[in-house]
Design an enzyme around this catalytic site. Structure first.
Site, PDB file in Angstrom:
ATOM      1  CB  CYS A  28     -10.170  -0.101  19.189  1.00 21.19           C
ATOM      2  SG  CYS A  28      -9.810  -1.165  20.615  1.00 21.19           S
TER       3      CYS A  28
ATOM      4  CG  HIS B  86      -0.965  -2.009   6.169  1.00 18.59           C
ATOM      5  ND1 HIS B  86       0.049  -1.445   5.437  1.00 18.59           N
ATOM      6  CD2 HIS B  86      -2.098  -1.391   5.775  1.00 18.59           C
ATOM      7  CE1 HIS B  86      -0.451  -0.521   4.632  1.00 18.59           C
ATOM      8  NE2 HIS B  86      -1.754  -0.469   4.808  1.00 18.59           N
ATOM      9  CD  GLU B  87      -3.816  -3.551   1.014  1.00 21.58           C
ATOM     10  OE1 GLU B  87      -4.674  -2.676   0.931  1.00 21.58           O
ATOM     11  OE2 GLU B  87      -3.283  -4.067   0.017  1.00 21.58           O
TER      12      GLU B  87
ATOM     13  CB  CYS C 284      -0.893  -0.051   1.246  1.00 21.38           C
ATOM     14  SG  CYS C 284      -1.788   1.458   1.630  1.00 21.38           S
ATOM     15  CG  HIS C 285       0.437   4.889  -2.442  1.00 20.08           C
ATOM     16  ND1 HIS C 285       1.537   5.464  -3.042  1.00 20.08           N
ATOM     17  CD2 HIS C 285      -0.362   4.485  -3.450  1.00 20.08           C
ATOM     18  CE1 HIS C 285       1.404   5.416  -4.357  1.00 20.08           C
ATOM     19  NE2 HIS C 285       0.266   4.823  -4.631  1.00 20.08           N
ATOM     20  CB  THR C 286       0.338   3.326   4.454  1.00 21.97           C
ATOM     21  OG1 THR C 286      -0.885   4.030   4.201  1.00 21.97           O
ATOM     22  CG2 THR C 286       0.794   3.633   5.870  1.00 21.97           C
TER      23      THR C 286
ATOM     24  CB  CYS D  42      -5.252  -1.516   3.857  1.00 20.22           C
ATOM     25  SG  CYS D  42      -4.892   0.265   3.788  1.00 20.22           S
TER      26      CYS D  42
ATOM     27  CB  CYS E 179     -10.505  -4.446  22.331  1.00 19.60           C
ATOM     28  SG  CYS E 179     -11.502  -3.164  23.151  1.00 19.60           S
TER      29      CYS E 179
ATOM     30  NE  ARG F 101      -3.264  -2.326  -1.959  1.00 18.87           N
ATOM     31  CZ  ARG F 101      -3.187  -1.006  -1.942  1.00 18.87           C
ATOM     32  NH1 ARG F 101      -2.597  -0.379  -2.955  1.00 18.87           N
ATOM     33  NH2 ARG F 101      -3.674  -0.316  -0.928  1.00 18.87           N
TER      34      ARG F 101
ATOM     35  NE  ARG G  57      -7.289   6.289  17.974  1.00 17.81           N
ATOM     36  CZ  ARG G  57      -7.873   7.416  18.379  1.00 17.81           C
ATOM     37  NH1 ARG G  57      -8.158   7.601  19.658  1.00 17.81           N
ATOM     38  NH2 ARG G  57      -8.169   8.359  17.513  1.00 17.81           N
TER      39      ARG G  57
ATOM     40  CB  CYS H  27     -15.142  -1.525  20.868  1.00 17.15           C
ATOM     41  SG  CYS H  27     -13.464  -1.635  20.192  1.00 17.15           S
TER      42      CYS H  27
ATOM     43  CB  CYS I   9     -12.506   0.143  24.779  1.00 19.96           C
ATOM     44  SG  CYS I   9     -12.594   0.458  22.995  1.00 19.96           S
TER      45      CYS I   9
END
Length: 394
Positions: free
Chosen positions: A129, A85-86, A62-64, A194, A115, A389, A133, A121, A118
């Site tokens: 979260c 993260h993907e 991803c670009h992140t 993502c 979670c 992707r 988060r 959530c 909390c």
């Protein structure tokens, strides 16, 4: 192909071999800003209380990931680190207290955890979260502030966005792991970690795009095109794509784009062109470029009185919003969207089933596939704007 010795048919080491033990596996480790990823053997600790160890089968970029790899912000520069993260994979083992997953379950990681307990959530007005988060600066596990990855000589390797998927095995808190239907095609399900969830969810959940409405999308990467797909599936009649890469319109047509604007082709500001095209402005605009000047154009491209701008781009700049408070009295609104306002563990399993039924077209988002060892080539494809992707096979 002969399966590796000591592994089951699914590719997961047998429980007697690895449960409660350190696993040695390959990972793509980044050692410094912009440096090529190094494929090396690392050690992955067993999951602790409420944690899950997952064998990653597919991951994508991803670009992140690109921004952190480049170290665009000083705060991003934590090394050595495992990005990513993907992804999608299979549960190898679970830690104490995990009851909603077990060994062999098909799962996807999520950077914006849930979670379930909390105050956040339990509130239906947010998908954040309190503990899990999205946290761009966190580089260790929440439970004890330590890493579950280490080099072969015991030095820590840092985590990324609650996930770290550029590795054959990873450890995540159970709040950041979503169990999905075992019949779901895992290679496509990575998109729900993502890009597709963030963009499409922004149209469905944040903006709540209505049938017959008009939409403008600034930045036609995976998130922007997912927003277009979301608008299309909700019946938007006019979906305008804005990007400096004309090839994006060709791809975007399959996601519902009806019009395309290349800012370099006109001396007039984009918002003026859109206002003229739509008789005053669009109902919804989505900023997916991470550029404040683009954000202002997106804001002004919406119609006075009811226009809504959804901010999706990541903005590392210290500059503030380019909007005067008095401009909000014209009736335009602006709002941010994290992970498409999906509550990950609660809502993503149903979304995965919708994708299986063909409600959302996922095929168009996967433009390249490469073996994991070619991760540097995959990053270059994204940096050059040649891929949406690229799926890496582990």
């Amino acid at each position: 192909m002969q399966k590796p010795q000591g592994e089951s048919v699914s590719g997961v080491h047998t429980e007697s071999e690895t449960t409660g033990k350190v696993i040695t596996c390959k990972a793509a480790v980044v050692l410094g800003p912009g440096q090529p990823f190094v494929i090396e053997e690392i050690q992955v600790d067993p999951p602790q209380k409420m944690e899950v160890r997952v064998k990653i089968l597919y991951t994508s970029i991803c670009h992140t990931d690109l921004s952190y790899w480049k170290g665009e912000s000083e705060a991003y520069r934590v090394y050595p680190r495992i990005l990513g993260h993907e992804a999608a994979g299979i549960v190898e083992s679970v830690g104490e207290g995990v009851v909603d997953m077990r060994k062999g379950d098909h799962v996807i990681p999520i950077f914006n955890g849930e979670c379930g307990d909390c105050v956040y959530c339990k509130c239906d007005k947010t998908n954040l979260c309190e503990r899990f988060r999205v946290h761009p600066l966190r580089s260790v596990m929440v439970n004890d502030g330590n890493c579950r990855f280490s080099t072969k000589d015991g030095k820590p390797i840092f985590h990324f966005l609650n996930t770290s998927t550029f590795t054959e095995y990873t450890v995540l808190h159970s709040a950041c792991v979503v169990k999905i239907d075992s019949k779901a095609p895992l290679k496509k399900m990575i998109l729900l970690s993502c890009g597709v969830s963030s963009g499409l969810g922004a149209a469905w959940n944040t903006a709540k795009v209505q049938a017959g409405s008009s939409v403008a999308i600034f930045g036609l990467g995976s998130v922007g095109l997912a927003a277009a797909e979301g608008a299309r599936t909700r019946g938007a009649s006019k979906i305008i794509g804005v990007d400096i890469n004309p090839n994006k319109f060709i791809k975007g047509k399959a996601m519902g784009l009806t019009d395309f604007i290349n800012p370099n082709d006109s001396k007039n500001p984009v918002h003026e062109i859109i206002q003229e095209m739509t008789g005053g402005g669009v109902d919804y605009s989505f900023e997916c470029a991470g550029n404040l000047d683009v954000l202002r154009e997106a804001f002004l491209s919406t119609h006075e009185g009811w226009g809504m701008t959804v901010l999706l781009g990541i903005h590392p700049t210290p500059r503030m919003l380019p909007i005067h408070p008095m401009e909000l009295f014209d009736g335009r609104r602006i709002i941010g969207s994290v992970f498409g306002d999906f509550k990950g563990k609660t809502q993503l399993p149903h979304f995965a089933q919708q994708c299986m039924r063909g409600v959302v077209n996922l095929d168009e988002f996967i433009t390249h596939e490469l073996p994991f060892e070619k991760i540097n080539e995959a990053f270059q494809l994204l940096a050059d704007g040649k891929s949406l992707r690229c799926v890496l096979h582990l």
